[in-house]
Design a protein around this motif. Structure first.
Motif, PDB file in Angstrom:
ATOM      1  N   THR A  94       0.846  -1.193   0.000  1.00  0.00           N
ATOM      2  CA  THR A  94       0.000   0.000   0.000  1.00  0.00           C
ATOM      3  C   THR A  94       0.881   1.242   0.000  1.00  0.00           C
ATOM      4  OG1 THR A  94      -1.921   1.032   1.042  1.00  0.00           O
ATOM      5  CG2 THR A  94      -0.191   0.235   2.512  1.00  0.00           C
ATOM      6  N   PHE A  95       0.230   2.409  -0.065  1.00  0.00           N
ATOM      7  CA  PHE A  95       0.970   3.675  -0.025  1.00  0.00           C
ATOM      8  C   PHE A  95       0.755   4.361   1.321  1.00  0.00           C
ATOM      9  CE2 PHE A  95       0.486   3.213  -4.661  1.00  0.00           C
ATOM     10  CZ  PHE A  95       1.810   3.395  -5.044  1.00  0.00           C
ATOM     11  N   PHE A  96       1.846   4.881   1.863  1.00  0.00           N
ATOM     12  CA  PHE A  96       1.778   5.707   3.064  1.00  0.00           C
ATOM     13  C   PHE A  96       1.888   7.150   2.565  1.00  0.00           C
ATOM     14  CE2 PHE A  96       3.727   7.017   7.322  1.00  0.00           C
ATOM     15  CZ  PHE A  96       2.524   6.865   8.005  1.00  0.00           C
ATOM     16  N   SER A  97       0.733   7.816   2.511  1.00  0.00           N
ATOM     17  CA  SER A  97       0.662   9.128   1.866  1.00  0.00           C
ATOM     18  C   SER A  97       0.523  10.231   2.899  1.00  0.00           C
ATOM     19  CB  SER A  97      -0.543   9.176   0.910  1.00  0.00           C
ATOM     20  OG  SER A  97      -0.493   8.118  -0.024  1.00  0.00           O
ATOM     21  N   THR A  98       1.263  11.311   2.708  1.00  0.00           N
ATOM     22  CA  THR A  98       1.131  12.477   3.573  1.00  0.00           C
ATOM     23  C   THR A  98       0.223  13.490   2.880  1.00  0.00           C
ATOM     24  OG1 THR A  98       3.342  12.124   4.485  1.00  0.00           O
ATOM     25  CG2 THR A  98       2.363  14.300   4.803  1.00  0.00           C
ATOM     26  N   LEU A  99      -0.904  13.761   3.528  1.00  0.00           N
ATOM     27  CA  LEU A  99      -1.934  14.636   2.954  1.00  0.00           C
ATOM     28  C   LEU A  99      -1.892  15.986   3.647  1.00  0.00           C
ATOM     29  CD1 LEU A  99      -4.888  12.067   2.888  1.00  0.00           C
ATOM     30  CD2 LEU A  99      -3.038  12.374   1.218  1.00  0.00           C
ATOM     31  N   ARG A 114      -5.096   5.248   4.643  1.00  0.00           N
ATOM     32  CA  ARG A 114      -6.529   5.121   4.334  1.00  0.00           C
ATOM     33  C   ARG A 114      -7.135   6.459   3.878  1.00  0.00           C
ATOM     34  NH1 ARG A 114      -9.411   1.033   7.052  1.00  0.00           N
ATOM     35  NH2 ARG A 114     -10.868   1.425   5.338  1.00  0.00           N
ATOM     36  N   PRO A 115      -6.662   7.042   2.790  1.00  0.00           N
ATOM     37  CA  PRO A 115      -7.224   8.332   2.337  1.00  0.00           C
ATOM     38  C   PRO A 115      -8.709   8.243   1.957  1.00  0.00           C
ATOM     39  CG  PRO A 115      -5.791   7.407   0.649  1.00  0.00           C
ATOM     40  CD  PRO A 115      -5.578   6.588   1.878  1.00  0.00           C
ATOM     41  N   GLU A 116      -9.203   7.039   1.655  1.00  0.00           N
ATOM     42  CA  GLU A 116     -10.623   6.905   1.301  1.00  0.00           C
ATOM     43  C   GLU A 116     -11.538   7.215   2.477  1.00  0.00           C
ATOM     44  OE1 GLU A 116      -9.565   2.743   2.784  1.00  0.00           O
ATOM     45  OE2 GLU A 116      -8.582   4.432   1.782  1.00  0.00           O
ATOM     46  N   ILE A 170      -9.297   9.124  -4.894  1.00  0.00           N
ATOM     47  CA  ILE A 170      -9.047  10.286  -4.027  1.00  0.00           C
ATOM     48  C   ILE A 170      -7.587  10.710  -4.105  1.00  0.00           C
ATOM     49  CG2 ILE A 170      -8.899  10.992  -1.593  1.00  0.00           C
ATOM     50  CD1 ILE A 170     -11.521   9.456  -1.130  1.00  0.00           C
ATOM     51  N   LEU A 171      -6.664   9.737  -4.087  1.00  0.00           N
ATOM     52  CA  LEU A 171      -5.248  10.082  -4.181  1.00  0.00           C
ATOM     53  C   LEU A 171      -4.950  10.785  -5.505  1.00  0.00           C
ATOM     54  CD1 LEU A 171      -3.412   6.982  -2.638  1.00  0.00           C
ATOM     55  CD2 LEU A 171      -3.408   9.334  -1.771  1.00  0.00           C
ATOM     56  N   LYS A 172      -5.553  10.325  -6.575  1.00  0.00           N
ATOM     57  CA  LYS A 172      -5.341  10.946  -7.890  1.00  0.00           C
ATOM     58  C   LYS A 172      -5.821  12.402  -7.872  1.00  0.00           C
ATOM     59  CE  LYS A 172      -6.497  10.221 -12.794  1.00  0.00           C
ATOM     60  NZ  LYS A 172      -7.184  11.490 -13.053  1.00  0.00           N
ATOM     61  N   LYS A 220      -4.258  18.362  -7.192  1.00  0.00           N
ATOM     62  CA  LYS A 220      -4.412  19.642  -6.482  1.00  0.00           C
ATOM     63  C   LYS A 220      -3.182  19.978  -5.631  1.00  0.00           C
ATOM     64  CE  LYS A 220      -9.445  19.170  -6.132  1.00  0.00           C
ATOM     65  NZ  LYS A 220     -10.605  19.029  -5.182  1.00  0.00           N
ATOM     66  N   GLY A 221      -2.163  19.160  -5.671  1.00  0.00           N
ATOM     67  CA  GLY A 221      -0.944  19.411  -4.902  1.00  0.00           C
ATOM     68  C   GLY A 221      -1.126  19.191  -3.418  1.00  0.00           C
ATOM     69  N   LEU A 222      -2.077  18.328  -3.032  1.00  0.00           N
ATOM     70  CA  LEU A 222      -2.367  18.114  -1.614  1.00  0.00           C
ATOM     71  C   LEU A 222      -1.761  16.815  -1.078  1.00  0.00           C
ATOM     72  CD1 LEU A 222      -6.090  19.301  -1.555  1.00  0.00           C
ATOM     73  CD2 LEU A 222      -4.047  20.542  -0.794  1.00  0.00           C
TER      74      LEU A 222
END
Length: 776
Positions: free
Chosen positions: A189-194, A209-211, A309-311, A316-318
């Motif tokens: 999975t991806f560990f994303s910083t939002l 879990r960005p969803e 959502i990640l896309k 948007k650069g978020l």
């Protein structure tokens, strides 16, 4: 001569055992050895893991039966629950959710009636010595009544409660599940910083879990984290534009990710706890099938929504940082689907408040192997929730409950109404006299299986009660069946469910657990058809309790060779000798040999008493091959064919007695061939209908001397030396030799020298350092 072990021969003895009621439970008189039998899930056919573990428990059961105890060994089938639902859906090409509960239950019961006899036959073919007249099902009327009554008892004792609560939910099976039904699964999975915004400040939050962003209800920062303390009490704007409060909470770990935690309803148990603790209003964005119900992501599965959502956020650069990681997630053990948290009305049995008491109860049970208790203890210590016992399924034991929507009261069945299905039985509120709404949920299958000792007790009208003597089971269900049964016995009888528990291992292939889904599964049925059930059982006996065993066909071939050797030994003894009915005067070689036999009897018995069946088999194997076949038979062959009448009679009695003893020692492991040998040669003198109800061997009464052990050991050492020298010289074992032996050895062996000369073809013995001279 005994018949070859064929499917026809095995069928002959199964018919005999059933006709003679060899394995029938008789509670009168003798000590009862009661077994809390694991009921296999009706899944179409017995798999190799079944064959392995059931054979091992059967070794022990057969020993206790021969020991003279009244064995209570019933046979149950676990046909209540999700596996049965899935099997029926597959076999009948239907979906339970498309049918009424009543119609689907009718279909399930009819299907079980069709398939269960063939399923149980696999166990009979393996030689499992259950009393098949004492059979229970986890969905039959008696079991449903016991399960529902147990629920009512705990409800009365306030150990059962009903609550709307975020619980573990399987989107695939669409039911609540218990913690014990979770398994870990490693996923990429991806560990994303939002990027969240607090006023004019950027507030990065890392998540997998960005969803869940549409369900975000708060942001937590640690009150000791000086980077963010000035933001406590303010609001943050999520990347989707929603405003949520920023709260102080120590659950936000300063050194994990960015140190900021987003709280969603619901990502996991910690989210549920946090929302309850801070009295936040949850936002439920998921349907029971796992899809999202919030625009613009309606109908999307979590993985699809996460990607979408990640896309959008990247565009948007978020998304300020992202890395791929291995992430361990919880999946449902039945279907391997990722588990969600959903708020639903469910029923629970209280266990968290009694964790210490349940560990104490577990300590009172004797565990074999002993280290398996640690698994139980670790499981109990790690419990975080009470036991969720209700399931949103069609096929199962209904919860005997109705609800009065007017009075907001719960109405339960009376004992006289059991077993009952609330969907088929109308109930009126006694207070307002209005019709009640039936509970549609059913009991978790473990809520029934955990009552197996009580179910079996009912089968025999209370002649056996808890604690039972033994619970055999696999190690992967310590957290479920073992634990839940201990809970039940404590809550219902304030005692233990059983005194002892034995834990089996798994079958592996190439060092990996055998599984059809992995492509390394082997079915036991063709193996039994080709090599016989005895060979498969003999192989299973080589593994200790709790240990995994790698399956290799060569080991089954070795087992078949043993069976052939056993039959050949019988043919040699009984085609050459007349067996005396009473013990004659014994030749010294025979007496020394029987002393060794007595040691083997005692060692095998001691091993079985501590459930070490593999050690019992190993010592018996060693004696049969190395002492009896390789040495003793060779030692007395000359006497058998051309000895004096006295020498021949002594050998005949000793051979027959030893062979009967060995046949009995092997009987728990290889029931078919030993029954065949017993019926052919020994039944007339034993006067017991089956070897499996004959008396377990006890040491023969013999006069012993202090030199017995050294005399026997020296005798075998010299035989081995002569054979070794002949092999080195590439000479026949019949070639004559001369021996030089020290005087003390000659004196020690004086009473067995004739047999020593015969087996080694020795012509002369002189005095000196031990030496072998080959004469031809």
């Amino acid at each position: 001569m005994p018949e070859q072990t064929t499917p026809e021969m095995e069928a002959k003895w199964r018919t005999f055992w059933e006709k003679e009621k060899v394995y029938a439970f008789n509670p009168k008189g003798k000590k009862i050895f009661s077994v809390d039998t694991p009921p296999p899930t009706v899944s179409g056919a017995m798999h190799m893991g079944h064959a392995f573990s059931y054979a091992q428990q059967d070794f022990i059961v057969r020993y206790h039966r021969m020991k003279g105890e009244n064995v209570l060994y019933p046979f149950g089938t676990d046909d209540n629950g999700l596996p049965t639902e899935r099997l029926v859906e597959k076999l009948k090409n239907v979906k339970s959710k498309d049918m009424s509960r009543a119609d689907f239950i009718t279909l399930c019961l009819a299907t079980l009636k069709e398939i269960t006899p063939a399923f149980v036959q696999d166990w009979k073919n393996l030689g499992i010595s259950a009393d098949y007249a004492l059979t229970y099902s986890t969905i039959d009327d008696t079991t449903r009544k016991i399960s529902q009554q147990a629920f009512l008892d705990l409800y009365t004792d306030k150990k059962v409660y009903h609550k709307a609560f975020p619980t573990l939910w399987c989107p695939e099976c669409q039911t609540a599940i218990a913690q014990a039904e979770l398994e870990d699964s490693e996923k990429d999975t991806f560990f994303s910083t939002l990027l969240f915004i607090a006023g004019k400040e950027k507030l990065p939050i890392a998540t997998t879990r960005p969803e869940l962003l549409p369900a975000c209800v708060a942001v937590f920062v640690n009150p000791a984290d000086t980077r963010y303390t000035h933001l406590i009490g303010k609001e943050a704007t999520t990347p989707l534009g929603k405003k949520v409060p920023i709260k102080a909470d120590e659950s936000a770990q300063i050194d994990k990710g960015t140190g900021v935690l987003m709280i969603c309803s619901y990502g996991d148990k910690y989210d549920a706890d946090a929302i309850a603790r801070h009295k936040l209003t949850p936002v439920i964005i998921r349907n029971k099938d796992g899809t999202l119900n919030v625009a613009p992501y309606q109908g999307m599965k979590p993985k699809e929504a996460r990607s979408r959502i990640l896309k959008e956020l990247k565009e948007k650069g978020l998304v300020t940082d992202q890395k791929q990681i291995k992430h361990v997630v919880n999946v449902h053990d039945k279907c391997r689907t990722f588990v969600e948290f959903l708020p639903t009305d469910q029923w629970f049995i209280q266990i968290i408040e009694n964790k210490k008491k349940l560990i104490t109860q577990g300590k009172k049970v004797t565990w074999y192997p002993t280290q398996m208790f640690k698994r139980y203890e670790n499981w109990v210590n790690g419990l975080e929730w009470d036991w969720s016992i209700s399931r949103d399924r069609h096929f199962g034991i209904p919860l005997p409950v109705w609800f009065c929507e007017t009075c907001k009261e719960t109405v339960v069945a009376t004992p006289a109404e059991l077993p009952v299905d609330p969907l088929q039985t109308k109930k009126t509120c006694q207070t307002c006299k209005k019709p009640c709404t039936p509970e549609t949920k059913v009991l978790d299958t473990w809520a029934t299986s955990s009552l197996s000792p009580q179910i079996v007790s009912q089968l025999v009208k209370g002649k056996a009660v808890v604690p039972f003597s033994l619970r055999p089971q696999a190690h992967d269900i310590i957290r479920t069946w073992a634990f839940y049964t201990i809970v039940r016995a404590l809550y219902h009888e304030n005692t233990l469910p059983w005194n002892d528990i034995i834990i089996s291992g798994n079958v592996s292939m190439g060092g990996e657990k055998m599984s059809k889904s992995k492509g390394n599964g082997v079915d036991p049925q063709p193996i039994m058809a080709q090599y016989g059930a005895d060979a498969l059982r003999y192989w299973a006996a080589t593994s200790k309790l709790g240990e995994d065993l790698d399956y290799q066909e060569k080991d089954i071939v070795t087992a078949q060779k043993f069976i052939t050797k056993l039959k050949n030994a019988a043919q040699f003894i009984f085609s050459n000798l007349t067996i005396p009915s009473k013990q004659p005067g014994l030749e010294e070689t025979d007496r020394l040999f029987l002393i060794q036999l007595n040691k083997t009897i005692q060692e095998a018995t001691d091993a079985f008493e501590s459930y070490e069946y593999s050690r019992a088999k190993a010592v018996t194997d060693h004696f049969f091959w190395k002492v009896f076949a390789d040495n003793y038979i060779e030692l007395v062959k000359t006497r058998v064919y051309s000895g004096s009448p006295e020498g021949k009679t002594s050998a005949a009695w000793t051979l027959s007695t030893a062979f009967l003893t060995l046949t009995k020692l092997f009987a728990p492991f290889t029931p078919y061939i030993t029954e065949e040998i017993y019926q052919t040669y020994f039944k007339k003198q034993e006067k017991t209908s089956s070897i499996h109800t004959s008396a377990w061997p006890i040491p023969i009464k013999l006069k012993a001397t202090k030199n017995d052990e050294v005399t026997w050991t020296t005798l075998l050492d010299i035989i081995t030396l002569v054979r070794t020298e002949k092999s080195k010289a590439q000479k026949s074992m019949k070639v004559p030799v001369s021996l030089i032996l020290p005087a003390p050895e000659q004196k020690l062996l004086a009473s067995v020298l004739d047999d020593l000369k015969a087996v080694t073809t020795t012509q002369t013995i002189t005095t000196g350092k031990r030496t072998v001279t080959i004469l031809a």
